[in-house]
Design an enzyme around this catalytic site. Structure first.
Site, PDB file in Angstrom:
ATOM      1  CB  SER A  49      28.852  48.346  42.544  1.00 36.92           C
ATOM      2  OG  SER A  49      28.512  48.843  41.355  1.00 36.92           O
ATOM      3  CD  GLU A  50      32.370  46.651  36.993  1.00 36.54           C
ATOM      4  OE1 GLU A  50      33.238  47.066  36.300  1.00 36.54           O
ATOM      5  OE2 GLU A  50      32.164  45.499  37.006  1.00 36.54           O
ATOM      6  CG  ASN A  51      30.323  51.956  40.705  1.00 39.00           C
ATOM      7  OD1 ASN A  51      29.733  51.019  41.029  1.00 39.00           O
ATOM      8  ND2 ASN A  51      29.512  53.146  40.738  1.00 39.00           N
ATOM      9  N   GLY A  52      33.147  51.115  43.048  1.00 40.22           N
ATOM     10  CA  GLY A  52      33.344  51.471  44.263  1.00 40.22           C
ATOM     11  C   GLY A  52      32.447  51.469  45.643  1.00 40.22           C
ATOM     12  CB  SER A  91      36.563  48.692  43.475  1.00 39.92           C
ATOM     13  OG  SER A  91      35.580  48.096  42.981  1.00 39.92           O
TER      14      SER A  91
END
Length: 220
Positions: A49-52, A91
Protein backbone atom coordinates in the site's frame (compact mmCIF):
# COMPACT_ATOMS: atom_id res chain seq x y z
CA UNK A 1 -27.73 -7.02 -17.45
CA UNK A 2 -25.27 -7.37 -14.59
CA UNK A 3 -25.70 -5.41 -11.38
CA UNK A 4 -22.93 -3.08 -10.26
CA UNK A 5 -21.92 -5.58 -7.58
CA UNK A 6 -21.77 -8.40 -10.14
CA UNK A 7 -19.66 -6.26 -12.48
CA UNK A 8 -17.17 -5.51 -9.73
CA UNK A 9 -16.96 -9.16 -8.71
CA UNK A 10 -16.29 -10.31 -12.29
CA UNK A 11 -13.54 -7.73 -12.71
CA UNK A 12 -11.84 -8.40 -9.37
CA UNK A 13 -11.96 -12.19 -9.80
CA UNK A 14 -10.44 -12.01 -13.26
CA UNK A 15 -7.66 -9.60 -12.27
CA UNK A 16 -6.76 -11.87 -9.34
CA UNK A 17 -5.75 -14.57 -11.82
CA UNK A 18 -2.98 -12.44 -13.29
CA UNK A 19 -0.47 -12.96 -10.48
CA UNK A 20 2.06 -15.59 -9.51
CA UNK A 21 3.68 -16.62 -6.26
CA UNK A 22 5.98 -13.97 -4.81
CA UNK A 23 4.60 -11.00 -6.76
CA UNK A 24 4.55 -7.63 -5.02
CA UNK A 25 1.32 -5.88 -6.00
CA UNK A 26 -0.01 -2.39 -5.34
CA UNK A 27 -3.78 -1.98 -5.49
CA UNK A 28 -5.34 1.38 -6.22
CA UNK A 29 -8.28 2.71 -4.22
CA UNK A 30 -11.84 1.64 -4.97
CA UNK A 31 -12.53 -1.44 -7.07
CA UNK A 32 -8.87 -2.59 -7.27
CA UNK A 33 -8.78 -3.20 -3.50
CA UNK A 34 -11.36 -5.98 -3.98
CA UNK A 35 -8.83 -8.01 -5.98
CA UNK A 36 -7.15 -9.06 -2.72
CA UNK A 37 -10.24 -11.05 -1.74
CA UNK A 38 -10.00 -13.33 -4.79
CA UNK A 39 -6.34 -14.31 -4.91
CA UNK A 40 -6.23 -18.15 -4.93
CA UNK A 41 -5.11 -19.46 -1.54
CA UNK A 42 -2.27 -21.41 -3.13
CA UNK A 43 -0.82 -18.22 -4.69
CA UNK A 44 1.19 -16.31 -2.08
CA UNK A 45 1.53 -12.67 -3.12
CA UNK A 46 2.56 -9.57 -1.17
CA UNK A 47 0.29 -6.54 -1.26
CA UNK A 48 1.91 -3.13 -0.98
CA UNK A 49 0.00 0.00 0.00
CA UNK A 50 1.54 3.27 -1.11
CA UNK A 51 0.85 4.96 2.24
CA UNK A 52 3.50 2.73 3.85
CA UNK A 53 2.48 -0.88 4.37
CA UNK A 54 3.90 -4.08 2.89
CA UNK A 55 1.86 -7.17 3.71
CA UNK A 56 -1.76 -6.05 3.44
CA UNK A 57 -4.12 -8.91 4.30
CA UNK A 58 -7.44 -10.03 2.91
CA UNK A 59 -10.58 -8.20 3.97
CA UNK A 60 -11.78 -9.77 7.21
CA UNK A 61 -15.16 -8.46 8.46
CA UNK A 62 -14.62 -10.23 11.80
CA UNK A 63 -11.22 -8.68 12.50
CA UNK A 64 -12.56 -5.33 13.63
CA UNK A 65 -11.26 -2.02 12.36
CA UNK A 66 -8.13 -0.25 13.52
CA UNK A 67 -8.29 3.37 12.31
CA UNK A 68 -4.49 3.50 12.43
CA UNK A 69 -4.05 0.63 9.94
CA UNK A 70 -5.53 1.63 6.60
CA UNK A 71 -4.79 1.43 2.89
CA UNK A 72 -4.08 4.49 0.75
CA UNK A 73 -7.82 5.15 0.47
CA UNK A 74 -8.22 5.37 4.25
CA UNK A 75 -10.04 2.03 4.45
CA UNK A 76 -9.16 -0.16 7.45
CA UNK A 77 -7.21 -3.26 6.43
CA UNK A 78 -5.76 -6.37 8.04
CA UNK A 79 -2.09 -7.30 7.95
CA UNK A 80 -0.34 -10.58 7.27
CA UNK A 81 2.34 -12.08 9.53
CA UNK A 82 5.63 -10.29 8.86
CA UNK A 83 3.98 -7.11 7.58
CA UNK A 84 6.14 -3.99 7.63
CA UNK A 85 5.23 -0.34 8.17
CA UNK A 86 7.32 2.54 6.84
CA UNK A 87 7.07 6.14 5.77
CA UNK A 88 5.85 7.43 2.44
CA UNK A 89 9.38 8.17 1.23
CA UNK A 90 10.36 4.51 1.62
CA UNK A 91 7.10 3.40 0.03
CA UNK A 92 7.66 5.48 -3.09
CA UNK A 93 11.31 4.44 -3.23
CA UNK A 94 10.01 0.88 -3.62
CA UNK A 95 7.70 1.97 -6.42
CA UNK A 96 10.19 4.17 -8.25
CA UNK A 97 12.94 1.59 -7.79
CA UNK A 98 11.02 -0.99 -9.81
CA UNK A 99 10.30 -3.33 -6.89
CA UNK A 100 6.55 -3.59 -7.60
CA UNK A 101 5.67 -6.40 -10.01
CA UNK A 102 2.22 -5.08 -10.86
CA UNK A 103 -0.21 -2.34 -10.02
CA UNK A 104 -3.98 -2.52 -10.41
CA UNK A 105 -5.67 0.83 -10.90
CA UNK A 106 -9.11 2.15 -11.66
CA UNK A 107 -9.59 4.58 -14.52
CA UNK A 108 -11.86 7.26 -15.86
CA UNK A 109 -10.62 6.43 -19.37
CA UNK A 110 -8.06 4.24 -21.11
CA UNK A 111 -7.27 4.10 -24.80
CA UNK A 112 -5.90 1.82 -27.50
CA UNK A 113 -2.41 3.31 -27.18
CA UNK A 114 -2.05 2.33 -23.53
CA UNK A 115 -2.77 5.82 -22.26
CA UNK A 116 -4.50 6.28 -18.92
CA UNK A 117 -6.63 9.06 -17.45
CA UNK A 118 -7.62 8.44 -13.86
CA UNK A 119 -6.86 11.46 -11.72
CA UNK A 120 -9.13 14.37 -12.63
CA UNK A 121 -12.12 15.69 -14.50
CA UNK A 122 -11.60 19.36 -15.44
CA UNK A 123 -13.78 21.59 -13.30
CA UNK A 124 -14.45 18.94 -10.67
CA UNK A 125 -12.96 19.01 -7.17
CA UNK A 126 -10.06 16.64 -6.61
CA UNK A 127 -8.19 16.11 -3.32
CA UNK A 128 -4.88 15.52 -5.14
CA UNK A 129 -3.26 13.45 -7.82
CA UNK A 130 -2.33 10.55 -5.54
CA UNK A 131 0.40 8.05 -6.34
CA UNK A 132 -0.89 6.70 -9.66
CA UNK A 133 1.61 8.72 -11.71
CA UNK A 134 4.48 7.01 -9.91
CA UNK A 135 2.87 3.58 -9.99
CA UNK A 136 2.22 3.51 -13.73
CA UNK A 137 5.86 4.23 -14.55
CA UNK A 138 7.44 2.35 -11.64
CA UNK A 139 5.49 -0.93 -11.65
CA UNK A 140 6.61 -3.62 -14.05
CA UNK A 141 3.02 -4.23 -15.19
CA UNK A 142 -0.02 -1.95 -15.20
CA UNK A 143 -3.50 -3.47 -15.09
CA UNK A 144 -6.63 -1.33 -15.35
CA UNK A 145 -9.72 -2.62 -13.54
CA UNK A 146 -12.85 -0.66 -14.40
CA UNK A 147 -16.40 -0.94 -15.64
CA UNK A 148 -16.62 -0.92 -19.43
CA UNK A 149 -18.92 2.11 -19.67
CA UNK A 150 -19.99 5.10 -17.60
CA UNK A 151 -23.69 5.96 -17.89
CA UNK A 152 -23.71 4.09 -21.20
CA UNK A 153 -20.71 5.94 -22.62
CA UNK A 154 -17.51 4.07 -23.60
CA UNK A 155 -14.51 4.40 -21.31
CA UNK A 156 -12.12 2.58 -23.63
CA UNK A 157 -11.36 5.09 -26.37
CA UNK A 158 -9.28 5.68 -29.46
CA UNK A 159 -7.72 8.62 -27.61
CA UNK A 160 -8.28 9.71 -24.01
CA UNK A 161 -10.02 13.07 -23.77
CA UNK A 162 -9.30 13.72 -20.08
CA UNK A 163 -5.90 14.82 -18.70
CA UNK A 164 -3.51 11.87 -18.83
CA UNK A 165 -2.03 10.18 -15.82
CA UNK A 166 0.53 8.50 -18.07
CA UNK A 167 1.09 7.79 -21.76
CA UNK A 168 1.67 4.32 -23.15
CA UNK A 169 2.01 2.56 -19.79
CA UNK A 170 -1.11 0.35 -19.64
CA UNK A 171 -0.58 -3.36 -20.32
CA UNK A 172 -3.99 -4.92 -19.66
CA UNK A 173 -7.58 -3.69 -19.25
CA UNK A 174 -10.10 -5.86 -17.43
CA UNK A 175 -13.79 -4.95 -17.44
CA UNK A 176 -16.98 -6.87 -16.76
CA UNK A 177 -17.27 -7.39 -20.53
CA UNK A 178 -13.83 -8.67 -21.35
CA UNK A 179 -10.07 -8.68 -21.13
CA UNK A 180 -8.13 -6.43 -23.50
CA UNK A 181 -4.38 -6.41 -24.01
CA UNK A 182 -2.46 -3.38 -25.23
CA UNK A 183 -0.03 -4.47 -27.96
CA UNK A 184 2.16 -2.68 -30.52
CA UNK A 185 -0.48 -3.56 -33.13
CA UNK A 186 -3.36 -2.18 -31.10
CA UNK A 187 -5.92 -3.23 -28.53
CA UNK A 188 -6.60 -6.96 -28.61
CA UNK A 189 -9.78 -8.47 -27.16
CA UNK A 190 -8.49 -11.69 -25.58
CA UNK A 191 -11.49 -12.81 -23.50
CA UNK A 192 -15.19 -11.99 -23.50
CA UNK A 193 -17.87 -12.35 -20.85
CA UNK A 194 -20.50 -14.72 -22.30
CA UNK A 195 -23.17 -12.53 -20.70
CA UNK A 196 -22.43 -10.10 -23.55
CA UNK A 197 -22.32 -10.69 -27.29
CA UNK A 198 -19.25 -9.77 -29.28
CA UNK A 199 -21.25 -7.06 -31.01
CA UNK A 200 -22.29 -5.59 -27.65
CA UNK A 201 -18.64 -5.36 -26.63
CA UNK A 202 -17.68 -3.74 -29.92
CA UNK A 203 -20.58 -1.27 -29.75
CA UNK A 204 -19.68 -0.25 -26.19
CA UNK A 205 -16.00 0.33 -27.06
CA UNK A 206 -14.85 3.45 -28.87
CA UNK A 207 -11.36 2.05 -29.49
CA UNK A 208 -10.54 -0.02 -32.56
CA UNK A 209 -10.54 -3.64 -31.42
CA UNK A 210 -8.49 -6.50 -32.75
CA UNK A 211 -10.38 -9.73 -32.05
CA UNK A 212 -7.95 -12.43 -30.97
CA UNK A 213 -7.99 -15.59 -33.09
CA UNK A 214 -8.34 -17.61 -29.90
CA UNK A 215 -10.99 -15.44 -28.24
CA UNK A 216 -12.27 -17.30 -25.18
CA UNK A 217 -14.82 -16.77 -22.42
CA UNK A 218 -13.56 -14.65 -19.54
CA UNK A 219 -11.95 -16.92 -16.97
CA UNK A 220 -13.88 -16.34 -13.72
Amino acid sequence: MLSKEQCRAVIAKRVAQEFKRGDVITLGIGLPTEVANYIPHEVEVIFHSENGLLGVGRHDPDAGENPKVTNAGGIAVTTRPGAAFFDTAASFAMIRGGHVNATVLGALQADQHGNLANWMIPGAFIPGMGGAMDLVVGAKRVIIAMEHTNKGQPRILKECTLPLTAAGEVDLIVTERGVLEVTPKGLVLKEINPAFSLQEVINSTDADLIIDDTLTDIAV
